[in-house]
Design an enzyme around this catalytic site. Structure first.
Site, short mmCIF file in Angstrom:
data_model
loop_
_atom_site.label_atom_id
_atom_site.label_comp_id
_atom_site.label_asym_id
_atom_site.label_seq_id
_atom_site.Cartn_x
_atom_site.Cartn_y
_atom_site.Cartn_z
N ASP A 122 38.32 28.85 46.62
CA ASP A 122 39.30 28.21 45.74
C ASP A 122 39.42 29.02 44.45
OD1 ASP A 122 41.20 26.26 45.10
OD2 ASP A 122 39.72 25.07 43.99
N HIS A 150 47.38 25.58 33.77
CA HIS A 150 46.20 24.77 34.08
C HIS A 150 44.97 25.34 33.37
CE1 HIS A 150 43.23 22.45 36.27
NE2 HIS A 150 42.65 23.57 36.67
N GLU A 208 43.57 17.71 42.52
CA GLU A 208 44.13 18.99 42.09
C GLU A 208 45.26 19.34 43.05
OE1 GLU A 208 40.95 21.91 41.68
OE2 GLU A 208 40.64 21.27 39.60
N GLU A 246 47.45 21.77 44.76
CA GLU A 246 47.35 23.20 45.07
C GLU A 246 48.10 23.52 46.35
OE1 GLU A 246 43.50 25.04 44.79
OE2 GLU A 246 42.65 23.42 43.58
N ASP A 267 42.65 19.37 46.16
CA ASP A 267 41.25 19.74 45.98
C ASP A 267 40.59 18.68 45.10
OD1 ASP A 267 38.92 21.26 45.97
OD2 ASP A 267 39.55 22.40 44.20
N ARG A 296 35.11 15.38 37.88
CA ARG A 296 35.10 16.05 36.57
C ARG A 296 33.81 15.87 35.80
NH1 ARG A 296 38.75 19.69 37.67
NH2 ARG A 296 40.79 18.79 38.13
N GLN A 350 31.23 18.04 37.42
CA GLN A 350 31.60 19.43 37.11
C GLN A 350 31.18 19.82 35.69
OE1 GLN A 350 35.82 20.08 37.61
NE2 GLN A 350 35.71 22.26 37.15
N LYS A 366 33.06 19.98 43.68
CA LYS A 366 34.21 20.41 44.49
C LYS A 366 33.88 20.36 45.97
CE LYS A 366 36.74 22.00 40.98
NZ LYS A 366 38.16 21.74 40.79
N THR A 409 38.51 18.37 50.50
CA THR A 409 39.78 19.01 50.15
C THR A 409 40.74 18.63 51.27
OG1 THR A 409 38.73 20.83 48.97
CG2 THR A 409 40.94 21.23 49.83
N GLU A 422 44.33 16.81 33.16
CA GLU A 422 45.35 17.28 32.22
C GLU A 422 46.35 16.18 31.86
OE1 GLU A 422 45.78 20.56 35.22
OE2 GLU A 422 46.79 21.48 33.51
MN MN Z 1 40.71 23.62 42.90
#
Ligand code: MN
Length: 420
Positions: free
Chosen positions: A124, A131, A197, A199, A229, A233, A236, A249, A253, A359
């Site tokens: 990834d 972003h 996420e 993507e 994905d 947070r 992370q 992560k 996914t 975000e």
């Molecule tokens: Mn990602």
């Protein structure tokens, strides 16, 4: 821009249908007997390619009988083109003797979709500038938002192939180590900042050993899927230094069920944006290798309707999948059939074009108001996240099928993980 190619399956000729003859995306489905079969979407139907190969209408050495697209990918680009040509002939409006083909059509409404290919490896990236800038601003302030290497390297990390699931699979909220800045020590608890996420995934169809050029890398890509994905947070934020994301992560996914081929997307090619720092020669694109694909994400709380969270576009990427793949090979790392490369979260410059809830809610400081009146900073149990995408042609669209996932609550903490 190319025009709609007409098919004799009438639903495929509707200007809003995601699966016209121009598309011909590949998936794996099962019917009442549960057997996994390779198929191609056409209108509101799936053409059963395993049945057509068994009947001798198609001949790809049995690759269509394997219940997965890896075997077809392994045949190489000239066979990919031959299959697309055969299908265009079989389904085109001028096809003759369509009765046998018609008998191999299965309504999409009656089919169950499965993983379209076996993911051999999963990487990834972090390659959309808006972003990276938004997240960096939250973590380090606007002056240091972009890491020093960002304008030179398509940054990525090695993910887990085993975590990739097909649309419709429920995702369970993970446990992990959490430590907010005001806590002295971490605790083990369900993730509280569970995120999406938005993507795109690029699927490698041709293997490589050693370095490849950006042009060669582009030719190695079989197709693209939508990709969510899922990201923890809080896990992370505590774990990521210095080796990057790991458990945050690794839960899941989700990908869309249909692989849209590079061939179908070729009319929608666009260039990556102007470089803010010159790239090293090995990363320079010899032509347009990004795509204009409109993307959106919605959230539906349990039992309630969807609220549109964001609209963005794949063309917001700073690095194309071909550049990411070429960079990946510089170490000598071999790429395999079924390797998947995540683009990185795709955020546009506008507030309405952000590709993650981190975000959108600015780290939880500005909760979103859903159409139901509920507030959300991050994903709650029972919420369903749906990604949709389309490339818009002249009188037709190229769709991917929805990429859907519902979050289930974390299970009870096992006794061996509890505090004494
Ligand atoms: Mn990602």
């Amino acid at each position: 821009m190319s025009e709609l190619q007409r098919a004799w399956v009438s639903s495929a000729n509707d200007a809003k249908c995601p699966f016209p003859l121009n598309n011909l995306p590949y998936g794996v489905f099962s019917g009442a007997d549960g057997e996994r079969r390779c198929g191609v979407a056409i209108g509101d139907q799936i053409l059963d390619l395993a049945a057509l190969e068994a009947a001798g209408t198609l001949d790809f050495g049995g690759a269509l009988q394997t219940g997965s697209w890896n075997a077809v990918m392994a045949l190489g680009p000239s066979e990919w083109a031959r299959l697309r040509g055969d299908l265009t002939d079989l389904l085109g409006a001028s096809a003759q003797n369509t009765e046998a083909t018609a008998r191999a059509l299965v309504p999409q409404a009656e089919a169950q979709m499965h993983m379209p290919f076996m993911v051999s490896e999963y990487t990834d990236f972090y390659a959309a500038k808006n972003h990276a800038f938004n997240v960096g601003t939250m973590f380090r302030g606007p002056e240091n938002a972009l890491p020093a290497n960002w304008l030179s390297i398509p940054i990525g990390y090695n993910g887990r192939a085993s975590s990739v699931v097909v649309s419709g699979t429920d995702v369970t909220r993970p446990y992990g180590q959490l430590k907010s800045p005001d806590e002295a020590l971490p605790r083990f608890a369900p993730c509280q900042r569970w995120d999406l996420e938005l993507e795109m995934g690029a699927i490698v169809g041709t293997p490589s050993e050693g370095m490849v050029s950006v042009a060669e890398a582009d030719e190695m890509i079989f197709g693209y899927v939508l990709m969510n994905d899922w990201s923890a947070r809080d896990i992370q934020a505590w774990e990521y230094q210095p080796l990057g994301p790991f458990q945050s992560k690794a839960t899941a996914t989700t990908i869309s069920p249909w692989i849209v081929t590079r061939a179908a997307l070729s009319p929608f090619r666009v260039s990556t944006p102007e470089r803010e720092r010159p790239l090293l020669p090995y990363l320079k694109e010899p032509g347009p290798m990004l795509y204009d694909i409109e993307l959106e994400v919605t959230l539906a709380p349990e039992g309630k309707g969807e609220t549109l969270l964001s609209r963005t576009n794949y063309k917001e990427m700073y690095y194309s999948a071909a550049q990411q793949l070429a960079h990946h090979t510089t170490s000598g790392c071999a790429m395999r059939v079924g390797d998947m490369l995540g683009s990185g979260t795709i955020s546009g410059p506008e507030k309405s074009a952000r590709g993650s809830m981190l975000e959108m809610s600015w780290g939880g400081k500005e909760p979103l108001t859903l159409d139901s009146g509920e507030l959300r900073s991050f994903i709650e149990d029972g919420d369903t996240i749906t990604l949709r995408g389309q490339a818009v042609g002249n009188g037709y669209v190229i769709g991917f099928g929805a990429c859907v996932g519902k979050t289930l609550p974390a299970p009870a903490l096992p006794e061996w993980a509890q505090e004494d």
